[in-house]
Enzyme design. Structure first.
Site, PDB file in Angstrom:
ATOM      1  N   TRP A 171       0.790  -1.231   0.000  1.00 34.24           N
ATOM      2  CA  TRP A 171       0.000   0.000   0.000  1.00 34.24           C
ATOM      3  C   TRP A 171       0.821   1.279   0.000  1.00 34.24           C
ATOM      4  O   TRP A 171       0.278   2.360  -0.217  1.00 34.24           O
ATOM      5  CB  TRP A 171      -0.896   0.025   1.243  1.00 34.24           C
ATOM      6  CG  TRP A 171      -0.189  -0.421   2.483  1.00 34.24           C
ATOM      7  CD1 TRP A 171      -0.251  -1.656   3.061  1.00 34.24           C
ATOM      8  CD2 TRP A 171       0.731   0.330   3.286  1.00 34.24           C
ATOM      9  NE1 TRP A 171       0.569  -1.716   4.164  1.00 34.24           N
ATOM     10  CE2 TRP A 171       1.185  -0.509   4.332  1.00 34.24           C
ATOM     11  CE3 TRP A 171       1.215   1.643   3.221  1.00 34.24           C
ATOM     12  CZ2 TRP A 171       2.108  -0.088   5.298  1.00 34.24           C
ATOM     13  CZ3 TRP A 171       2.123   2.067   4.184  1.00 34.24           C
ATOM     14  CH2 TRP A 171       2.558   1.191   5.203  1.00 34.24           C
ATOM     15  N   ASN A 172       2.128   1.217   0.255  1.00 35.05           N
ATOM     16  CA  ASN A 172       2.842   2.467   0.538  1.00 35.05           C
ATOM     17  C   ASN A 172       3.005   3.373  -0.684  1.00 35.05           C
ATOM     18  O   ASN A 172       3.097   4.585  -0.553  1.00 35.05           O
ATOM     19  CB  ASN A 172       4.196   2.199   1.201  1.00 35.05           C
ATOM     20  CG  ASN A 172       5.076   1.260   0.408  1.00 35.05           C
ATOM     21  OD1 ASN A 172       4.599   0.394  -0.332  1.00 35.05           O
ATOM     22  ND2 ASN A 172       6.380   1.396   0.560  1.00 35.05           N
ATOM     23  N   LYS A 196      -3.020  -8.215  -7.466  1.00 38.54           N
ATOM     24  CA  LYS A 196      -3.636  -8.274  -6.139  1.00 38.54           C
ATOM     25  C   LYS A 196      -2.990  -7.172  -5.321  1.00 38.54           C
ATOM     26  O   LYS A 196      -1.831  -7.270  -4.933  1.00 38.54           O
ATOM     27  CB  LYS A 196      -3.415  -9.621  -5.453  1.00 38.54           C
ATOM     28  CG  LYS A 196      -4.013  -9.674  -4.038  1.00 38.54           C
ATOM     29  CD  LYS A 196      -3.587 -10.922  -3.292  1.00 38.54           C
ATOM     30  CE  LYS A 196      -4.227 -10.987  -1.897  1.00 38.54           C
ATOM     31  NZ  LYS A 196      -3.852  -9.854  -1.024  1.00 38.54           N
ATOM     32  N   HIS A 197      -3.733  -6.101  -5.080  1.00 41.12           N
ATOM     33  CA  HIS A 197      -3.180  -4.979  -4.331  1.00 41.12           C
ATOM     34  C   HIS A 197      -3.523  -5.132  -2.849  1.00 41.12           C
ATOM     35  O   HIS A 197      -4.380  -5.932  -2.458  1.00 41.12           O
ATOM     36  CB  HIS A 197      -3.750  -3.666  -4.871  1.00 41.12           C
ATOM     37  CG  HIS A 197      -2.762  -2.531  -4.862  1.00 41.12           C
ATOM     38  ND1 HIS A 197      -1.685  -2.485  -4.001  1.00 41.12           N
ATOM     39  CD2 HIS A 197      -2.685  -1.398  -5.620  1.00 41.12           C
ATOM     40  CE1 HIS A 197      -1.006  -1.383  -4.217  1.00 41.12           C
ATOM     41  NE2 HIS A 197      -1.576  -0.704  -5.196  1.00 41.12           N
ATOM     42  N   GLU A 201      -5.273  -4.427   0.560  1.00 34.86           N
ATOM     43  CA  GLU A 201      -6.693  -4.120   0.752  1.00 34.86           C
ATOM     44  C   GLU A 201      -6.946  -2.644   0.987  1.00 34.86           C
ATOM     45  O   GLU A 201      -7.941  -2.090   0.496  1.00 34.86           O
ATOM     46  CB  GLU A 201      -7.243  -4.941   1.925  1.00 34.86           C
ATOM     47  CG  GLU A 201      -7.333  -6.434   1.658  1.00 34.86           C
ATOM     48  CD  GLU A 201      -7.951  -7.178   2.827  1.00 34.86           C
ATOM     49  OE1 GLU A 201      -8.278  -6.515   3.840  1.00 34.86           O
ATOM     50  OE2 GLU A 201      -8.103  -8.415   2.734  1.00 34.86           O
ATOM     51  N   GLY A 246       6.854  -6.504  -0.500  1.00 33.84           N
ATOM     52  CA  GLY A 246       6.288  -6.519   0.840  1.00 33.84           C
ATOM     53  C   GLY A 246       7.311  -6.953   1.874  1.00 33.84           C
ATOM     54  O   GLY A 246       8.515  -6.816   1.675  1.00 33.84           O
ATOM     55  N   SER A 247       6.825  -7.507   2.962  1.00 29.54           N
ATOM     56  CA  SER A 247       7.697  -7.917   4.062  1.00 29.54           C
ATOM     57  C   SER A 247       8.438  -9.193   3.723  1.00 29.54           C
ATOM     58  O   SER A 247       8.023  -9.973   2.846  1.00 29.54           O
ATOM     59  CB  SER A 247       6.868  -8.132   5.325  1.00 29.54           C
ATOM     60  OG  SER A 247       6.050  -9.287   5.183  1.00 29.54           O
ATOM     61  N   GLU A 253      10.715  -8.234  -3.946  1.00 25.29           N
ATOM     62  CA  GLU A 253      11.324  -6.998  -3.437  1.00 25.29           C
ATOM     63  C   GLU A 253      10.774  -6.804  -2.043  1.00 25.29           C
ATOM     64  O   GLU A 253       9.615  -6.432  -1.863  1.00 25.29           O
ATOM     65  CB  GLU A 253      10.982  -5.824  -4.359  1.00 25.29           C
ATOM     66  CG  GLU A 253      11.813  -4.574  -4.092  1.00 25.29           C
ATOM     67  CD  GLU A 253      11.273  -3.746  -2.962  1.00 25.29           C
ATOM     68  OE1 GLU A 253      11.864  -3.803  -1.848  1.00 25.29           O
ATOM     69  OE2 GLU A 253      10.273  -3.059  -3.157  1.00 25.29           O
ATOM     70  N   LEU A 254      11.629  -7.076  -1.048  1.00 23.80           N
ATOM     71  CA  LEU A 254      11.150  -7.164   0.329  1.00 23.80           C
ATOM     72  C   LEU A 254      11.649  -5.983   1.160  1.00 23.80           C
ATOM     73  O   LEU A 254      12.172  -5.014   0.637  1.00 23.80           O
ATOM     74  CB  LEU A 254      11.573  -8.507   0.913  1.00 23.80           C
ATOM     75  CG  LEU A 254      11.204  -9.715   0.023  1.00 23.80           C
ATOM     76  CD1 LEU A 254      11.693 -11.019   0.632  1.00 23.80           C
ATOM     77  CD2 LEU A 254       9.706  -9.765  -0.244  1.00 23.80           C
ATOM     78  N   CYS A 300      10.393   1.185   1.618  1.00 22.63           N
ATOM     79  CA  CYS A 300      11.355   0.095   1.822  1.00 22.63           C
ATOM     80  C   CYS A 300      12.787   0.604   1.787  1.00 22.63           C
ATOM     81  O   CYS A 300      13.652   0.073   2.484  1.00 22.63           O
ATOM     82  CB  CYS A 300      11.144  -1.015   0.787  1.00 22.63           C
ATOM     83  SG  CYS A 300      11.138  -0.443  -0.919  1.00 22.63           S
TER      84      CYS A 300
END
Length: 458
Positions: free
Chosen positions: A133-134, A157-158, A160, A209-210, A231-232, A265
């Site tokens: 989301w960022n 898939k974004h 929520e 994401g994480s 890409e974490l 990130c």
């Protein structure tokens, strides 16, 4: 029917409610995307580029509305949202301009150089894109532009909390003339997402994401023999060496820690400072962080908006409290008020040591971890003392030394010298270690989901 509701983190007011799709509906969209791909892959790179330029124009036309929506869904500063839209337009234009060259057939030889060969970079099909989301528009766009140019279709898939932004992006692509189904959005739960990865027509998976989520998605992709790009997260270290320009370092590090409300990130997160300049840096850094204006993200003079959600606020505050419980000292911030909205103050933690979140983990908010190093060599050791390896920074007046440290000693995918920035279309983006693998931007992303096909001529 299961539903999700988006909420404005600045006001805690609900924005919109969406139905969660069934597996059958998601699979239908994959089928449509595959059919669109079969037509799209027949187009030349130049023909695809014309569509990308039209999407760039549509983004610019909708810049104000997009920025407003991103601010409402995630708390992003309104001006940063407008900058994000412009970056996305530039990414589409960059890809349209450079894609034909990057993806052009390569002439090779075989049989000891006696015979000719061709390497063709061929599209592979439907790519599944899972995004956070960022940066509600930029995150999906950097995948979408590269893969459309490569000849693939994309299913998104974004996160929520920014569902509205995802659907708006899809609508804009259609307004720009992109063939129906070539880019679509699915609103699904995690179990269905795993089944999407396993679907026979999904040929690749890319996720931002994480590291925890990356491990799960990477394992599901590998189990199903699907290539993935991950890409974490990271806890990027910005190293302030003994000969640094302290005024420049302080100004840049404040910007690097607070950019996008600290939720990036590649934010500057750990500040590793040589002992010789530690006191000077910390005094000035804390003074500037104390003076940061937090407030309405739509106001021009606001420097720090809210965190993206109540969940994000609770996570950041718990990490700060755990760090303090393990010996960290709050030099400013760390004590949020109880007003409406998910506002977390600019915070500086000192005495950060291994075993606490402020040293070991990624704090995705406006929290700076300051670490004293004995000297320049010790500073580089501490910078690399992390399970992450996305980005980092070096402050020194000796550019040659900085380049040597960046190339030969900094164990990350990206290094900034005497500067801070997030991404550039002409430079590769990605990390090492627990920050993931694969690259985006700089032409590299266009080839991640292509088949480097060897054609041997007699």
């Amino acid at each position: 029917m299961q539903q999700i509701t988006t909420t404005n983190p600045a006001t805690d007011q609900d924005i919109a409610t969406y139905d969660v799709m069934t597996k059958d509906t998601a699979f239908e969209k994959i089928m449509v995307a595959h059919q669109a791909f079969l037509q799209w892959k027949a187009k030349t790179h130049e023909e695809r580029g014309a569509y990308l330029r039209d999407i760039a124009a549509a983004l610019r036309d909708a810049s104000d509305a997009l920025a407003q929506l991103m601010t409402e869904e995630t708390g992003k500063l309104l001006r940063d949202g407008k900058t994000e839209v412009e970056l996305c337009a530039q990414i589409f234009e960059y890809t349209a301009t450079h894609g034909p060259t990057v993806l052009a057939d390569e002439n090779r030889t075989h049989n000891g150089g006696k015979k000719k060969g061709i390497v063709a970079h061929c599209p592979i099909g439907v790519i599944y894109s899972v995004q956070p989301w960022n940066f509600p528009i930029y995150q999906p766009v950097r995948v979408l532009a590269a893969n459309l140019m490569a000849g693939n279709a994309v299913i998104l898939k974004h996160a929520e909390i920014c569902t509205g932004s995802a659907l708006k992006l899809k609508d804009l692509c259609e307004v720009a003339g992109l063939p129906e189904g070539l880019f679509d959005v699915i609103i699904i739960d995690h179990d269905t997402s795993d089944e999407v990865i396993a679907h026979d027509l999904v040929r690749g998976v890319t996720m931002t994401g994480s590291d925890g989520a990356g491990r799960h998605i990477g394992q599901v992709a590998t189990k199903n023999l699907k290539k993935s790009v991950l890409e974490l997260g990271s806890n990027d270290a910005y190293v302030v060496l003994a000969d640094a320009d302290i005024a420049l370092a302080v100004e840049t590090c404040v910007k690097g820690r607070l950019y996008n409300n600290g939720q990036t990130c590649v934010s500057a997160k750990r500040f590793v400072v040589a002992d010789a300049v530690y006191d000077d840096f910390v005094d000035a850094f804390v003074a500037q962080m104390k003076n940061v204006k937090m407030g309405d993200p739509k106001e021009d003079d606001t420097q720090l908006g809210p965190l993206s959600s109540k969940e994000q606020f609770d996570t950041v505050h718990q990490q700060v409290k755990d760090s303090i419980a393990h010996g960290a000292v709050a030099l400013c911030g760390g004590d949020p008020g109880s007003e409406t909205g998910q506002f977390y103050p600019a915070t500086v933690l000192s005495n950060c040591t291994p075993g606490m979140p402020a040293y070991d983990d990624e704090i995705f908010g406006p929290v700076a971890s300051v670490i004293r190093a004995e000297d320049d060599e010790d500073a580089m050791r501490i910078a690399n003392d992390s399970r992450y390896g996305l980005g980092g920074g070096i402050f020194t007046k000796d550019e040659a030394k900085a380049i040597d440290l960046a190339r030969n000693h900094f164990d990350t995918g990206m290094v900034r010298i005497n500067s801070f920035g997030a991404a550039d279309p002409n430079m590769p983006f990605g990390g090492v270690k627990d920050s993931g693998f694969g690259r985006e931007h700089g032409g590299f992303g266009m080839k991640e989901f292509t088949n480097a096909k060897a054609i041997f001529l007699p």
